[in-house]
Design a protein around this motif. Structure first.
Motif, PDB file in Angstrom:
ATOM      1  N   VAL A  10       0.865  -1.287   0.079  1.00  0.00           N
ATOM      2  CA  VAL A  10      -0.150   0.055  -0.081  1.00  0.00           C
ATOM      3  C   VAL A  10       0.802   1.227  -0.077  1.00  0.00           C
ATOM      4  O   VAL A  10       1.704   1.565   0.829  1.00  0.00           O
ATOM      5  N   ARG A  13      -3.841   5.401   1.008  1.00  0.00           N
ATOM      6  CA  ARG A  13      -5.033   5.293   1.001  1.00  0.00           C
ATOM      7  C   ARG A  13      -5.989   6.425   1.291  1.00  0.00           C
ATOM      8  O   ARG A  13      -5.540   7.240   2.200  1.00  0.00           O
ATOM      9  N   VAL A  23      -7.278   2.705  -2.591  1.00  0.00           N
ATOM     10  CA  VAL A  23      -6.026   2.437  -2.246  1.00  0.00           C
ATOM     11  C   VAL A  23      -5.271   2.462  -3.488  1.00  0.00           C
ATOM     12  O   VAL A  23      -5.406   1.990  -4.638  1.00  0.00           O
ATOM     13  N   SER A  34      -4.566   1.810  -8.594  1.00  0.00           N
ATOM     14  CA  SER A  34      -5.491   2.105  -7.833  1.00  0.00           C
ATOM     15  C   SER A  34      -6.904   1.241  -7.657  1.00  0.00           C
ATOM     16  O   SER A  34      -7.060   1.031  -8.756  1.00  0.00           O
ATOM     17  N   LEU A  51      -4.613  -3.498   5.351  1.00  0.00           N
ATOM     18  CA  LEU A  51      -4.266  -2.139   4.243  1.00  0.00           C
ATOM     19  C   LEU A  51      -3.512  -1.091   4.984  1.00  0.00           C
ATOM     20  O   LEU A  51      -3.905  -0.095   5.132  1.00  0.00           O
TER      21      LEU A  51
END
Length: 232
Positions: A10, A13, A23, A34, A51
């Motif tokens: 990640v 986000r 994200v 994305s 996440l």
């Protein structure tokens, strides 16, 4: 792609509607991409904790548009718990990658450099400058703007240690008559060519990376840099 697992981290986000995130992932297979992670902000979701930045993941995405849908998600390693200077450095790596890397383009070598940088960063580590410069140079290589440090781009003559040079966009280093705040000595360029990361070499590498990345980063301040300066 809908049924393929992707290796991912990640980068960023942001909230989307009431229960979802958009994200930005950095994936081994697709580069930066994305996706909408639906429902992960709800109290019943067990996926929100995954996440997080610096968490190695395996994800499945679906959709034909640039904005995908996250359909599956699982951990692919332990979460790196970074603090102090290492945290700010890692946030910078995430932000600059998200800012300058084109979307949807495989960047396997840069992905490897990214994972290496995260693994190397440790709290209060003196080598943080070296780690960041190595990653920035890998980013320049990925973007196709790494200059030649051994040859004058205008004359095709070898770089001379006692001369001074400036970086000309889309051309390379060209000799100038006198030193300026934008110029590099030939000695500095040859240090970069030899990957000499002694203190003078690191200083030259930092100047080079800021100069060469600026057209991609733009004038908008980097939030990670602001956070770092505010913490000092």
């Amino acid at each position: 792609m809908a049924n393929s697992w992707l290796n991912a981290y990640v980068l960023h986000r942001r909230p989307y509607r009431e229960t979802s995130f958009i994200v930005d992932f950095f994936t081994l297979e697709l580069g930066r991409v994305s996706a909408v992670a639906r429902g992960v902000r709800s109290a019943k979701s067990d996926r929100r904790s995954l996440l997080q930045p610096f968490q190695a993941l395996r994800v499945q995405l679906s959709g034909k548009s640039d904005l995908k849908n996250l359909t599956q998600l699982e951990s692919n390693g332990a979460l790196r718990m970074l603090t102090g200077n290492a945290l700010y450095c890692a946030l910078y790596v995430n932000e600059i990658t998200n800012r300058v890397l084109p979307g949807g383009v495989e960047a396997a070598e840069l992905y490897s450099a990214y994972a290496t940088a995260l693994a190397a960063l440790q709290p209060e580590q003196a080598a943080a400058e070296y780690i960041l410069r190595q990653y920035e140079l890998a980013l320049l290589q990925e973007l196709g703007v790494m200059p030649d440090f051994t040859t004058d781009a205008a004359s095709n003559d070898p770089i001379e240690p006692t001369f001074h040079y400036e970086l000309v966009p889309e051309l390379g280093f060209c000799q100038v008559k006198q030193a300026s705040k934008f110029s590099f000595s030939g000695t500095e360029l040859l240090m970069l060519a030899e990957q000499d990361f002694s203190p003078p070499g690191l200083k030259a590498a930092k100047r080079l990376c800021r100069l060469a990345l600026h057209p991609f980063v733009g004038d908008k301040p980097l939030k990670s840099r602001e956070l770092f300066l505010a913490s000092r």
